[in-house]
Design an enzyme around this catalytic site. Structure first.
Site, PDB file in Angstrom:
ATOM      1  N   ASP A  15     -20.852 -86.153   3.506  1.00 33.63           N
ATOM      2  CA  ASP A  15     -20.139 -86.644   2.310  1.00 33.63           C
ATOM      3  C   ASP A  15     -18.623 -86.626   2.434  1.00 33.63           C
ATOM      4  O   ASP A  15     -17.914 -86.589   1.428  1.00 33.63           O
ATOM      5  CB  ASP A  15     -20.548 -85.830   1.059  1.00 33.63           C
ATOM      6  CG  ASP A  15     -22.040 -85.907   0.801  1.00 33.63           C
ATOM      7  OD1 ASP A  15     -22.638 -86.958   1.070  1.00 33.63           O
ATOM      8  OD2 ASP A  15     -22.608 -84.899   0.343  1.00 33.63           O
ATOM      9  N   HIS A  30     -23.797 -91.414  -2.883  1.00 38.57           N
ATOM     10  CA  HIS A  30     -23.918 -90.021  -3.319  1.00 38.57           C
ATOM     11  C   HIS A  30     -23.867 -89.996  -4.853  1.00 38.57           C
ATOM     12  O   HIS A  30     -23.030 -90.672  -5.447  1.00 38.57           O
ATOM     13  CB  HIS A  30     -22.757 -89.202  -2.730  1.00 38.57           C
ATOM     14  CG  HIS A  30     -22.871 -87.748  -3.025  1.00 38.57           C
ATOM     15  ND1 HIS A  30     -23.752 -86.928  -2.358  1.00 38.57           N
ATOM     16  CD2 HIS A  30     -22.245 -86.976  -3.941  1.00 38.57           C
ATOM     17  CE1 HIS A  30     -23.645 -85.691  -2.838  1.00 38.57           C
ATOM     18  NE2 HIS A  30     -22.741 -85.690  -3.796  1.00 38.57           N
ATOM     19  N   ASN A  42     -22.985 -94.629   2.788  1.00 40.08           N
ATOM     20  CA  ASN A  42     -23.958 -93.782   2.096  1.00 40.08           C
ATOM     21  C   ASN A  42     -23.631 -93.814   0.609  1.00 40.08           C
ATOM     22  O   ASN A  42     -22.492 -94.092   0.225  1.00 40.08           O
ATOM     23  CB  ASN A  42     -23.868 -92.344   2.609  1.00 40.08           C
ATOM     24  CG  ASN A  42     -24.877 -91.432   1.927  1.00 40.08           C
ATOM     25  OD1 ASN A  42     -26.045 -91.803   1.754  1.00 40.08           O
ATOM     26  ND2 ASN A  42     -24.444 -90.249   1.502  1.00 40.08           N
ATOM     27  N   SER A  45     -20.719 -92.361  -5.889  1.00 40.59           N
ATOM     28  CA  SER A  45     -19.717 -92.734  -4.884  1.00 40.59           C
ATOM     29  C   SER A  45     -20.411 -93.385  -3.702  1.00 40.59           C
ATOM     30  O   SER A  45     -21.382 -92.842  -3.171  1.00 40.59           O
ATOM     31  CB  SER A  45     -18.995 -91.483  -4.356  1.00 40.59           C
ATOM     32  OG  SER A  45     -18.469 -90.700  -5.400  1.00 40.59           O
TER      33      SER A  45
HETATM   34  C1  GRF Z   1     -29.867 -91.281  -4.648  1.00 41.57           C
HETATM   35  O1  GRF Z   1     -29.624 -90.527  -5.794  1.00 41.57           O
HETATM   36  C2  GRF Z   1     -28.676 -91.263  -3.743  1.00 41.57           C
HETATM   37  O2  GRF Z   1     -27.468 -91.137  -4.428  1.00 41.57           O
HETATM   38  C3  GRF Z   1     -28.928 -90.042  -2.902  1.00 41.57           C
HETATM   39  O3  GRF Z   1     -30.312 -90.004  -2.708  1.00 41.57           O
HETATM   40  C4  GRF Z   1     -30.962 -90.666  -3.790  1.00 41.57           C
HETATM   41  C5  GRF Z   1     -31.870 -91.695  -3.197  1.00 41.57           C
HETATM   42  O4  GRF Z   1     -32.629 -92.316  -4.206  1.00 41.57           O
HETATM   43  N1  GRF Z   1     -28.180 -90.090  -1.674  1.00 41.57           N
HETATM   44  P1  GRF Z   1     -33.491 -93.593  -3.900  1.00 41.57           P
HETATM   45  O5  GRF Z   1     -34.463 -93.220  -2.805  1.00 41.57           O
HETATM   46  O6  GRF Z   1     -32.565 -94.667  -3.466  1.00 41.57           O
HETATM   47  O7  GRF Z   1     -34.178 -93.917  -5.179  1.00 41.57           O
END
Ligand code: GRF
Length: 190
Positions: free
Chosen positions: A143, A102, A100, A134
């Site tokens: 997370d 973050h 994932n 991250s």
């Molecule tokens: C990103 O900021 C990611 O870090 C978080 O959700 C957002 C997704 O954005 N987990 P996108 O759909 O990839 O533009």
């Protein structure tokens, strides 16, 4: 890739592009999202990558998802903007193969409810001098899996949640393909 119901899909697009331009030793073979109307799925359809969508609230969601991933011979699952926990069966079937991203420097500013603008508001409220993103392994808690890769940027005195989010998002698009490369390098040397 697994995208969220409201995500733009910008990380998904960054991974598709990185794979197509040789910047990552992998390619995105499938994009799944639970909401067929999600902006990220529209963006995915335009890339030509196969897209799958069914509800993640079905009782047999775990079996459906595992069947889908196996059918496409998926090795690594990347989440971006997916705000729910994955079922234990999926995490077990893809142990250490679900990632994932973050938008903060974990372990700070993570956990349930820490998504989108909430993250950047918290970073600014805490007076942090730097932030970043991250990429981490996904576990059964929000997370909390081990961090694979982080990129950092300064927090500016006049930052708003939006300006900080934009700076971090640019880092995300570099960090995710890099992290996929790191994980695959580790898997192939096992
Ligand atoms: C990103 O900021 C990611 O870090 C978080 O959700 C957002 C997704 O954005 N987990 P996108 O759909 O990839 O533009």
């Amino acid at each position: 890739m697994i995208v969220g119901t409201k995500g733009r899909g910008s990380n998904m697009l960054a991974l598709v592009e990185a794979g197509r331009h040789g910047k990552m030793p992998a390619s995105v073979e499938l994009v799944y999202g639970s909401n067929p109307e999600a902006p990220a799925l529209s963006a995915a359809r335009e890339t030509g990558v196969p897209v799958a969508s069914f509800s993640d609230r079905e009782t047999d969601f775990d079996a459906l998802l595992i069947g889908l991933l196996r059918g496409y011979e998926i090795d690594l699952v990347c989440l971006a903007g997916y705000l729910r926990l994955l079922p234990p069966h999926v995490l077990h079937a893809y142990r250490n193969r679900v990632l994932n991203i973050h938008p903060a420097l974990l372990p700070k500013f993570g956990g349930k409810g820490m998504f989108g603008h909430h993250v950047h508001e918290a970073v600014l409220a805490a007076g942090e001098s730097e932030s970043g993103c991250s990429v981490h392994y996904v576990t059964d808690a929000y997370d909390e899996g081990a961090v694979i890769h982080q990129l950092r940027c300064p927090v500016m005195p006049d930052d708003t949640p939006d300006s900080l989010a934009a700076r971090v998002l640019a880092l995300e698009h570099r960090a995710y393909p890099e992290a996929v490369g790191m994980v695959l390098a580790g898997l192939t040397s096992e």
